[in-house]
Structure formats: structure tokens, C-alpha cells
Design an enzyme around this catalytic site. Structure first.
Site, PDB file in Angstrom:
ATOM      1  N   ASP A  99       0.874  -1.185   0.000  1.00 33.98           N
ATOM      2  CA  ASP A  99       0.000   0.000   0.000  1.00 33.98           C
ATOM      3  C   ASP A  99       0.900   1.219   0.000  1.00 33.98           C
ATOM      4  O   ASP A  99       2.020   1.156   0.517  1.00 33.98           O
ATOM      5  CB  ASP A  99      -0.906   0.025   1.241  1.00 33.98           C
ATOM      6  CG  ASP A  99      -2.142   0.900   1.033  1.00 33.98           C
ATOM      7  OD1 ASP A  99      -3.258   0.382   1.174  1.00 33.98           O
ATOM      8  OD2 ASP A  99      -1.991   2.108   0.718  1.00 33.98           O
ATOM      9  N   ASN A 145       3.130   2.309  -4.777  1.00 31.85           N
ATOM     10  CA  ASN A 145       2.013   2.128  -5.695  1.00 31.85           C
ATOM     11  C   ASN A 145       2.431   1.106  -6.749  1.00 31.85           C
ATOM     12  O   ASN A 145       3.345   1.361  -7.528  1.00 31.85           O
ATOM     13  CB  ASN A 145       1.707   3.498  -6.333  1.00 31.85           C
ATOM     14  CG  ASN A 145       0.656   3.422  -7.414  1.00 31.85           C
ATOM     15  OD1 ASN A 145       0.112   2.360  -7.728  1.00 31.85           O
ATOM     16  ND2 ASN A 145       0.359   4.569  -7.999  1.00 31.85           N
ATOM     17  N   ASN A 178      -9.279   0.620  -6.785  1.00 29.38           N
ATOM     18  CA  ASN A 178      -9.338   1.232  -8.115  1.00 29.38           C
ATOM     19  C   ASN A 178      -9.026   0.227  -9.215  1.00 29.38           C
ATOM     20  O   ASN A 178      -8.343  -0.772  -9.017  1.00 29.38           O
ATOM     21  CB  ASN A 178      -8.402   2.452  -8.189  1.00 29.38           C
ATOM     22  CG  ASN A 178      -6.954   2.069  -8.030  1.00 29.38           C
ATOM     23  OD1 ASN A 178      -6.303   1.710  -9.008  1.00 29.38           O
ATOM     24  ND2 ASN A 178      -6.450   2.091  -6.806  1.00 29.38           N
ATOM     25  N   CYS A 220     -10.528 -13.966 -16.198  1.00 27.35           N
ATOM     26  CA  CYS A 220      -9.630 -13.064 -15.486  1.00 27.35           C
ATOM     27  C   CYS A 220     -10.305 -11.699 -15.383  1.00 27.35           C
ATOM     28  O   CYS A 220     -11.407 -11.504 -15.905  1.00 27.35           O
ATOM     29  CB  CYS A 220      -8.269 -12.983 -16.167  1.00 27.35           C
ATOM     30  SG  CYS A 220      -8.149 -11.780 -17.513  1.00 27.35           S
ATOM     31  N   CYS A 223     -11.103 -10.236 -18.763  1.00 29.24           N
ATOM     32  CA  CYS A 223     -11.941 -11.010 -19.688  1.00 29.24           C
ATOM     33  C   CYS A 223     -13.270 -10.310 -20.000  1.00 29.24           C
ATOM     34  O   CYS A 223     -13.866 -10.546 -21.037  1.00 29.24           O
ATOM     35  CB  CYS A 223     -12.238 -12.397 -19.116  1.00 29.24           C
ATOM     36  SG  CYS A 223     -10.945 -13.611 -19.461  1.00 29.24           S
ATOM     37  N   CYS A 244     -16.717  11.612  -3.807  1.00 31.93           N
ATOM     38  CA  CYS A 244     -16.285  10.545  -4.713  1.00 31.93           C
ATOM     39  C   CYS A 244     -16.841   9.213  -4.277  1.00 31.93           C
ATOM     40  O   CYS A 244     -17.320   8.428  -5.070  1.00 31.93           O
ATOM     41  CB  CYS A 244     -14.766  10.419  -4.690  1.00 31.93           C
ATOM     42  SG  CYS A 244     -13.932  11.676  -5.612  1.00 31.93           S
ATOM     43  N   CYS A 297      -9.756 -12.728 -24.834  1.00 38.50           N
ATOM     44  CA  CYS A 297      -9.336 -11.763 -23.802  1.00 38.50           C
ATOM     45  C   CYS A 297      -8.172 -10.917 -24.318  1.00 38.50           C
ATOM     46  O   CYS A 297      -7.303 -11.394 -25.045  1.00 38.50           O
ATOM     47  CB  CYS A 297      -8.922 -12.503 -22.533  1.00 38.50           C
ATOM     48  SG  CYS A 297      -8.359 -11.417 -21.215  1.00 38.50           S
ATOM     49  N   CYS A 302      -3.423 -14.312 -20.404  1.00 39.32           N
ATOM     50  CA  CYS A 302      -4.678 -15.003 -20.082  1.00 39.32           C
ATOM     51  C   CYS A 302      -4.934 -16.054 -21.156  1.00 39.32           C
ATOM     52  O   CYS A 302      -5.270 -17.202 -20.850  1.00 39.32           O
ATOM     53  CB  CYS A 302      -5.836 -14.015 -19.994  1.00 39.32           C
ATOM     54  SG  CYS A 302      -7.446 -14.791 -19.760  1.00 39.32           S
TER      55      CYS A 302
HETATM   56 ZN   LIG Z   1      -8.718 -12.884 -19.434  1.00 37.08          ZN
END
Ligand SMILES: [Zn+2]
Lengths: 400, 171
Positions: A99, A145, A178, A220, A223, A244, A297, A302
Site C-alpha cells: 500500500d 504504488n 481502483n 480473469c 476477460c 467521490c 481476452c 490469459c
Molecule cells: Zn482474461
């Protein structure tokens, strides 16, 4: 009042204050020594006796195994901090926390953090509290981040080499707030072939979800567009003026509970792991389903994992969890992404939703759809970057 | 959805072609060139329409962007620093534009001064990957945000006019 009496009262008050201050500092130091081996002996001093009872009752085969596991928690906010505390109290082997935020007084409507943590980084404040709750847990903190390039590389390296045996972590839990961070976790886990749970609470604080993602075997995060649990509020009338996001400790605590419960079921192999579990607070509605991967995807890893999954014998594919509902498989009505939403929801619940006049078929919908491009004459107004150098363009931009 | 003026502005910004993020090495350089071209065109359009409102530049790698944006209210110019990083998942996810000096001054921001975008932004961005770039994010995200939030903050007295000697890009 008698001045002596007055002084005595004052002295008493100060003593209490002093004790409170002392306790505050004391909490930084572990109250107990580390415990080398989990015991199932039921005595006041054994913090694991009630957990080890799960084994005696036949719920979990081998509870002590929890000490071998490493879990990465990305986002240590309203959901992540509670998740970390639950796993710590369960005696997890190692937690790796990510974090970049600091604790603010504005966070005090949520659980875990306390006013005296104000100004500390969330990972640092969490590690302090968690190690005092259970010194047996190995804690690693990463205060950055994950979505920026350099940090993302470090994030990938920590989740692939950060376990107790310097191997990949056993599970990644996404507790971020987010889309960018979720997509970053998604691409890392697809690339590294790591199973992970996505979790979220809506910005209006009255719905949430968890989603178990096994690269190649379930949809995922890329997807399909993000899914939202219908909250029986018309989003168009939702007032967002001046704020917000809202948040409630209840919704966050419930989602953290769902998340850790399913993480424990997955790690310790008991019960059924939910692939998607939604929660609508206003109607106490809990849709569940399994999402199949999208063959087209956007994430190339993936697709690679899907090909690997197809090449595996079907038995292995099913070992991830329960697959009983596969024969009930249905295709969702507006299925633009070629994914299947296998509905496990109690039909009576669906009726209750229809009674509200919202027509919430499965109780879950995509946040948006991806139709044909909205900008007309797309081809006529494209950049043409052939024959120019980046340096020239940078200089040109500066010179405007 | 999006108002007519914003639609018109958007349609005059050239669309990008290369789907590449900062992890894509050579392709990213190509994308970066397209980003700069679209931005240069957009700023030129703004100047032509007497509506010049921002300048941006990036580090050499194009992963970190910074600059200034300004808003004219009652003939006074209010100027703010803008910054953002290009996320590793760009352009699938949009950059999170931040005005750090306004952090804590309005509820329409996330931590670190990241602006709170309207519900229209994300679907529109998602539908236009990889054609939308930084210029589109400015036009669709920051522009409308400034137009709503800055007058409000001025009225509330949380933002006040500062005399600036340098620069003469006000109308
Ligand atoms: Zn995917």
C-alpha cells in the site's frame, strides 16, 4: 473542595493518563514469545486452541499447514487491513503487504486502524499492530504504488519470490479500491500464473463482491468489463455531487470476511470455494456464479493460460473447486464477451428482486458494455508518427 | 452522456494507433510518439479556439508526466500543477490525473489529489482502447473537472487568485 482532596483526584487522573500512554507504547512490543509449534491443548495461554479444534471436529484436515502459507495482500485499507488481521489471528505463515497510502482520521469510519496511527504509512501501522497480535506471523511491508513501472517490477518479484521458502506466494488477495491497480494485479498474476482473489466494495458502500481468479481456468479481470452487484438503486439517480465515494465498516467487514473465508477454504482445502460471490446490502442478496474465461481476452497471458488449461486433462481442471454446477451451465443474455455466467442463485431470491421492479436477472451486471467505437470518422483523424523522432516531438511540445 | 462541446473537442484530437504500455519497450516508443503528436495537435486546436488551458511534458521514458493547467474565472487566471504516472496497464486503463496542491481541498478527489472522474469517463475510455491517449484523458477528464470544481472552490474560498509574473498565455 479540600485542596488535598483536589490534588488526590488530579493525581488519580494523571495516573490513568500515564497508564494509557504506557500501554500505547507497550503495544508495539510483543506481549508473548513466539510459539514454535501450534498446539491443540485447550488452555488459557494457547492462542491456537480454538483453531486447532477445527481439526478435531473434522472441518479441516491439517490446520497447522496454515503456518507454511504466504499470502500477499495488495491494498491495506478498509478491506485489506481487516483481511490482514483475520489471517494474522488465524496464524498464517507470512503476509506481504502492499500500500502507498498513509492513515488519515478520515479512515476512522472503518475497522482496524486507530487515531494514534494518523500519519503513519498504512503498511507500517498495520505491521506494528499485527505483530503485536500474533508475533508468529512473518510480516513484509512494501510502501509503494504497484501500478508504476519500477514498482510493478518489484511487485512481480515479491509475489514470485516472497514466500517463506523464497518461492511464489500461495495466494494474492486484491483489496485495492481502483481499476488500475486491479488490472495491474491481473496482468501480474496471469503472467506469473498465480491464483488470486479480487474483492471490492461499491462507491455507494452498499454492495460488494469477491471473485476467485485461477489464470486460464476462470475469467480473469480483463476477460469482461468490471461486474457490479445490482444494488436496487438506479445508478443514474445516484447523487455524486460533492463526494467521490462513501464507505461503511459493515460492508467492508463483510467483504473481508467473505474474502478470508474463501482464502482459508482454498489454502486448507475444505468446503467449496466461491468463484464469484456478490453482496447487496440493501436487500441482503448474495448472488454466486462461475465465470469462464473469454477466448478473445485482451491479456495475452490469459490466452496462454487458457491454452495450457485446455491441454491439461479435465480431471486436473476440476480440482480447483467444485464443478457440480457445470451441467447447469447457461449463457448470459447479453453476452458480448463470450463468457459464461453460470448462475447458482436461489430462484426465490430472483423473484424477490423482480418484485422490486428492477428486473435484476442474475443480480449481477457489467458496469458497461464495449460496443462499436463511439467516435465517428475514426480512420480520417489518426496520428501519423512515421518519420518523426521522439526528441523532435518532445522539443516541439515544449516550444508551443 | 458527454456534452456536445466535449464531443466536438474529442473528435478533433487525432486518434492513436499503437496499443502499447510502458512495459512494451520499442512499441512504447512508437506509442509515445503518437501521444506527443496528439497532444501537440490538441494544444494547437485549443490555441486556435482561444481556449489554451494546459501544458504537459514527460520524462525521457514517457512514464511520468507533469506540467500546468489553468482556468479563467471572472477574468482571473487560476493555475495548478498537474502530474500523473503512466500505469503499467496503460492504455487499457487511463492515467490517473492529479492536481496535488488541491489535495484535501475538495471531496471530488482521491488520495494524492487524483481527480474524481465522472461515471462516463471509464466506459468511454474502455470503448476506445487504444485510440484514446493522454490528450483525450485531458479533454474528457481534467477539462470538465476544472470547469465544475474550480468555480465551486473559488466560491467556497478554498482556492484564491495568485499573482503570477511569468507566462502570458491567458487570453
Ligand atoms: Zn482474461
Amino acid at each position: 473542595m479540600d485542596p488535598t482532596k483536589e490534588l488526590e483526584l488530579k493525581l488519580k487522573e494523571l495516573k490513568i493518563q500515564l497508564e494509557l500512554e504506557r500501554q500505547k507504547h507497550e503495544s508495539a512490543r510483543p506481549i508473548r514469545e513466539k510459539i514454535a509449534q501450534m498446539s491443540s491443548e485447550v488452555v488459557d495461554s494457547n492462542p491456537y486452541s480454538r483453531l486447532m479444534a477445527l481439526k478435531r471436529m473434522g472441518i479441516v484436515d491439517n490446520y497447522e499447514k496454515i503456518r507454511d502459507f504466504t499470502v500477499a495482500i495488495v491494498g491495506v485499507g478498509g478491506v485489506g487491513s481487516v483481511t490482514a488481521e483475520m489471517l494474522t489471528r488465524c496464524g498464517i505463515g507470512k503476509l506481504i503487504l502492499f500500500d502507498y497510502d498513509t492513515v488519515e482520521l478520515a479512515n476512522m469510519n472503518r475497522l482496524f486502524f486507530q487515531p494514534h496511527h494518523k500519519g503513519l504509512s498504512k503498511v507500517e501501522a498495520a505491521a506494528k499492530t499485527l505483530s503485536s497480535i500474533n508475533p508468529d506471523v512473518t510480516l513484509e511491508t512494501n510502501n509503494y504504488n504497484i501500478t508504476t513501472l519500477d514498482n510493478f517490477h518489484d511487485f512481480m518479484s515479491r509475489i514470485s519470490h516472497g514466500s517463506l521458502t523464497s518461492g511464489p506466494v500461495d495466494l494474492v488477495l486484491s483489496c485495492v479500491d481502483n481499476f488500475e491497480a486491479r488490472m495491474a494485479i491481473n496482468s501480474a498474476c496471469n503472467e506469473l500464473n498465480l491464483s488470486w482473489f479480487e474483492s471490492g466494495v461499491s462507491e455507494n458502500a452498499v454492495s460488494g463482491h469477491i471473485q476467485f481468479i485461477v489464470p486460464g481456468e476462470t475469467a480473469c479481470f480483463a476477460c469482461a468489463p468490471p461486474l457490479i452487484v445490482a444494488s436496487s438503486i438506479d445508478e443514474r439517480t445516484l447523487k455524486k455531487d460533492g463526494v467521490c465515494a462513501a464507505s461503511l465498516p459493515t460492508t467492508m467487514g463483510i467483504v473481508a470476511g467473505f474474502l478470508v473465508q474463501n482464502a482459508l477454504k482454498y489454502l486448507l482445502e475444505f468446503g467449496q470455494v466461491s468463484y464469484y460471490l456478490g453482496y447487496s446490502a440493501l436487500t441482503d442478496f448474495f448472488p454466486t456464479m462461475r465465470l469462464r474465461p473469454n477466448a478473445s481476452c485482451d491479456d495475452s497471458f490469459c490466452q496462454q493460460r487458457q491454452a495450457e488449461a485446455r491441454a491439461r486433462p479435465p480431471k486436473e481442471q476440476e480440482s480447483v473447486g467444485d464443478s457440480k454446477m457445470e451441467d447447469k451451465e447457461v449463457t448470459h443474455e447479453d453476452n458480448e464477451w463470450g463468457i459464461c455466467l453460470v448462475d447458482e442463485t436461489d430462484p426465490r431470491k430472483l423473484h424477490a428482486d423482480e418484485d422490486l421492479g428492477r428486473g435484476l436477472v442474475a443480480g449481477v451486471k457489467a458496469a458497461y458494455t464495449i460496443p462499436a467505437p463511439v467516435v465517428p470518422d475514426a480512420e480520417s483523424n489518426e496520428v501519423d508518427a512515421s518519420g518523426v523522432s521522439l526528441d523532435d516531438l518532445m522539443a516541439q511540445m515544449k516550444a508551443i | 452522456m458527454v456534452d456536445e462541446a466535449t464531443k466536438k473537442t474529442l473528435s478533433s484530437i487525432p486518434l492513436l494507433k499503437t496499443k502499447a504500455g510502458p512495459r512494451d519497450k520499442d512499441l512504447w516508443v512508437q506509442r509515445l510518439k503518437e501521444e506527443y503528436q496528439a497532444l501537440i495537435q490538441y494544444v494547437k486546436n485549443n490555441k486556435g479556439a482561444d481556449n489554451d488551458w494546459f501544458r504537459l511534458e514527460s520524462n525521457k521514458e514517457g512514464t511520468r508526466w507533469f506540467g500546468k493547467c489553468w482556468y479563467i474565472h471572472n477574468l482571473l487566471k487560476y493555475e495548478f500543477d498537474v502530474e500523473f504516472d503512466i500505469p503499467v496497464t496503460y492504455p487499457t486503463t487511463a492515467p490517473e490525473i492529479a492536481l496535488p496542491e488541491l489535495d484535501g481541498k475538495t471531496a471530488k478527489m482521491y488520495r494524492g489529489g487524483k481527480i474524481c472522474l465522472t461515471d462516463h469517463f471509464k466506459p468511454l475510455w474502455a470503448r476506445n482502447v487504444p485510440k484514446f491517449g493522454i490528450a483525450h484523458a485531458m479533454a474528457l477528464g481534467l477539462g470538465p473537472w476544472l470547469a465544475v470544481e474550480i468555480p465551486d472552490m473559488i466560491d467556497k474560498g478554498v482556492v484564491s487568485h495568485k499573482e503570477k509574473t511569468e507566462g502570458d498565455y491567458a487570453t
